[in-house]
Write a protein that holds these residues in place. Structure first.
Motif, short mmCIF file in Angstrom:
data_model
loop_
_atom_site.label_atom_id
_atom_site.label_comp_id
_atom_site.label_asym_id
_atom_site.label_seq_id
_atom_site.Cartn_x
_atom_site.Cartn_y
_atom_site.Cartn_z
N GLU A 55 96.79 -38.86 -41.19
CA GLU A 55 96.11 -37.64 -40.77
C GLU A 55 94.60 -37.83 -40.72
OE1 GLU A 55 99.21 -34.27 -42.50
OE2 GLU A 55 97.25 -34.56 -43.47
N PHE A 56 93.98 -37.16 -39.75
CA PHE A 56 92.52 -37.12 -39.68
C PHE A 56 92.07 -35.67 -39.88
CE2 PHE A 56 88.41 -37.87 -37.26
CZ PHE A 56 87.83 -38.62 -38.28
N LEU A 57 91.17 -35.17 -39.06
CA LEU A 57 90.58 -33.85 -39.26
C LEU A 57 91.05 -32.92 -38.15
CD1 LEU A 57 86.95 -35.13 -39.92
CD2 LEU A 57 88.76 -34.73 -41.61
N SER A 58 91.55 -31.75 -38.53
CA SER A 58 92.04 -30.81 -37.53
C SER A 58 90.92 -30.43 -36.56
CB SER A 58 92.59 -29.55 -38.20
OG SER A 58 91.54 -28.82 -38.81
N LEU A 59 91.34 -30.03 -35.37
CA LEU A 59 90.37 -29.72 -34.31
C LEU A 59 90.83 -28.47 -33.56
CD1 LEU A 59 87.87 -30.72 -32.65
CD2 LEU A 59 89.51 -31.93 -31.19
N ASP A 60 89.91 -27.51 -33.42
CA ASP A 60 90.21 -26.28 -32.68
C ASP A 60 89.54 -26.33 -31.31
OD1 ASP A 60 91.22 -24.01 -34.87
OD2 ASP A 60 89.97 -25.58 -35.75
N ARG A 61 90.30 -25.94 -30.30
CA ARG A 61 89.76 -25.78 -28.96
C ARG A 61 89.86 -24.31 -28.58
NH1 ARG A 61 92.91 -30.63 -27.30
NH2 ARG A 61 91.50 -32.39 -27.05
N LEU A 62 88.75 -23.75 -28.10
CA LEU A 62 88.70 -22.34 -27.74
C LEU A 62 88.27 -22.16 -26.29
CD1 LEU A 62 86.96 -21.03 -30.96
CD2 LEU A 62 89.20 -20.28 -30.17
N GLN A 63 88.92 -21.25 -25.60
CA GLN A 63 88.46 -20.81 -24.29
C GLN A 63 88.20 -19.31 -24.39
OE1 GLN A 63 90.74 -22.08 -20.80
NE2 GLN A 63 90.46 -20.04 -19.94
N LEU A 64 86.95 -18.92 -24.21
CA LEU A 64 86.55 -17.52 -24.38
C LEU A 64 85.20 -17.30 -23.73
CD1 LEU A 64 85.28 -16.93 -28.04
CD2 LEU A 64 85.40 -19.16 -26.97
N THR A 65 84.81 -16.04 -23.58
CA THR A 65 83.48 -15.74 -23.07
C THR A 65 82.50 -15.61 -24.22
OG1 THR A 65 83.46 -13.30 -23.18
CG2 THR A 65 84.67 -14.32 -21.34
N THR A 66 81.22 -15.66 -23.91
CA THR A 66 80.20 -15.47 -24.94
C THR A 66 80.10 -14.01 -25.37
OG1 THR A 66 78.52 -15.25 -23.20
CG2 THR A 66 78.77 -17.42 -24.24
N HIS A 67 80.90 -13.14 -24.74
CA HIS A 67 80.91 -11.72 -25.10
C HIS A 67 82.16 -11.35 -25.89
CE1 HIS A 67 77.42 -10.98 -22.50
NE2 HIS A 67 77.96 -11.92 -21.76
N THR A 68 82.85 -12.36 -26.39
CA THR A 68 84.01 -12.15 -27.25
C THR A 68 83.55 -12.16 -28.70
OG1 THR A 68 85.41 -13.31 -25.65
CG2 THR A 68 86.30 -13.00 -27.85
N GLY A 69 84.04 -11.21 -29.49
CA GLY A 69 83.59 -11.12 -30.87
C GLY A 69 82.16 -10.62 -30.93
N THR A 70 81.59 -10.60 -32.12
CA THR A 70 80.22 -10.12 -32.28
C THR A 70 79.25 -11.09 -31.62
OG1 THR A 70 80.89 -9.19 -34.41
CG2 THR A 70 78.53 -9.31 -33.97
N HIS A 71 78.39 -10.57 -30.76
CA HIS A 71 77.50 -11.44 -29.99
C HIS A 71 76.20 -10.72 -29.67
CE1 HIS A 71 79.55 -8.97 -26.95
NE2 HIS A 71 78.45 -9.11 -26.23
N VAL A 72 75.21 -11.50 -29.27
CA VAL A 72 73.90 -10.99 -28.87
C VAL A 72 73.74 -11.21 -27.37
CG1 VAL A 72 71.40 -11.14 -29.20
CG2 VAL A 72 72.94 -11.59 -31.13
N ASP A 73 73.43 -10.14 -26.66
CA ASP A 73 73.13 -10.25 -25.23
C ASP A 73 71.67 -10.65 -25.04
OD1 ASP A 73 75.66 -9.48 -24.47
OD2 ASP A 73 75.12 -7.41 -24.02
N ALA A 74 71.45 -11.64 -24.20
CA ALA A 74 70.09 -12.07 -23.85
C ALA A 74 69.58 -11.28 -22.65
CB ALA A 74 70.08 -13.56 -23.52
#
Length: 259
Positions: A55-74
């Protein structure tokens, strides 16, 4: 110091108009992936079977927008025009960090229902909590919409600000306005209904459109504002992730209370 989390999670199991795709490479899969990447990119051969348990180190891959979850609009999220400066509006990686660690105040509009509230409601709430705004204060809007996070209702039933309310806050030197709702503007359905009834273009996403003429940032999709023990007397840290050339960046927003 007491720290209160004001962030909503990025959760692939919840409802999103732009669905989140969250793939996980477990430790065994990641070991094979690491071996292949090291060989293909760096010419290094390594048998993953040599690792403990393979085993090595788990890895997460995400596909999402920058407006998903708590975020700051520029400012660049609001459009290509920046009448307040030479050149285009700034992206999220260009914003000054000192905007995002400031004294804050919560305005409770959870009794206002779906739609947009104006400057009169903001003034009344500031008077009720006994707070005089100072330049660079962070203003947080508690709508209660975070109770519906992860459901379709979260995107259709909440309170936003109209143009007069945003101008009032910016006139006092505020540069960051946050909300526990999906948007600082009213929901899409409410906006379109009012526009079709009146033909008044000023109801079309005024909180965002004002950002073309006045530079400021919004923090959207906060959570847990009801956990704050008082409406002011605390600081908020909401530093955005430094995504080059992006119109928004995720943040782990927190309130900091001295004890």
């Amino acid at each position: 110091m007491r720290i209160i989390d004001l962030s909503s999670p990025v959760d692939g199991a919840g409802f999103e108009p732009d669905p989140v795709v969250h793939d996980v490479l477990g430790p065994k899969e990641a070991a094979t992936h690491m071996s292949e990447e090291m060989r293909d990119h760096f010419g290094i051969e390594f048998d993953p079977a040599e690792l403990p348990e393979g085993e090595f180190l788990s890895l997460d891959r995400l596909q999402l927008t920058t407006h998903t979850g708590t975020h700051v609009d520029a400012p660049s999220h609001y459009g290509t025009r920046a009448s307040y400066r030479d050149g285009p509006p700034r992206h999220i990686d260009e914003m000054p960090l000192d905007w995002f660690f400031r004294p804050a105040v919560v305005l409770d509009v959870s009794d206002q229902g779906t739609g947009a509230v104006g400057a009169d409601v903001v003034r009344r709430e500031l008077d009720r909590v006994g707070h005089t705004l100072s330049p660079m204060d962070i203003v947080l809007l508690r709508t209660g919409a975070d109770a519906w996070s992860g459901t379709q209702k979260y995107f259709t039933d909440f309170t936003g600000l109209d143009g007069s309310a945003v101008h009032l806050l910016l006139d006092q030197g505020v540069r960051v306005i946050g909300t526990d709702a999906f948007s600082l503007d009213a929901p899409f359905g409410d906006i379109i209904t009012r526009y079709r009834a009146t033909g008044d273009r000023s109801v079309l996403w005024p909180a965002h459109m004002i950002g073309r003429d006045r530079e400021y940032c919004q923090v959207e999709r906060l959570a847990g504002l009801d956990r704050l023990p008082a409406p002011h007397g605390f600081r908020v840290a909401c530093f955005p992730v430094r995504i080059a050339g992006a119109g928004a960046g995720w943040t782990r927003a927190v309130a900091l209370l001295d004890e």
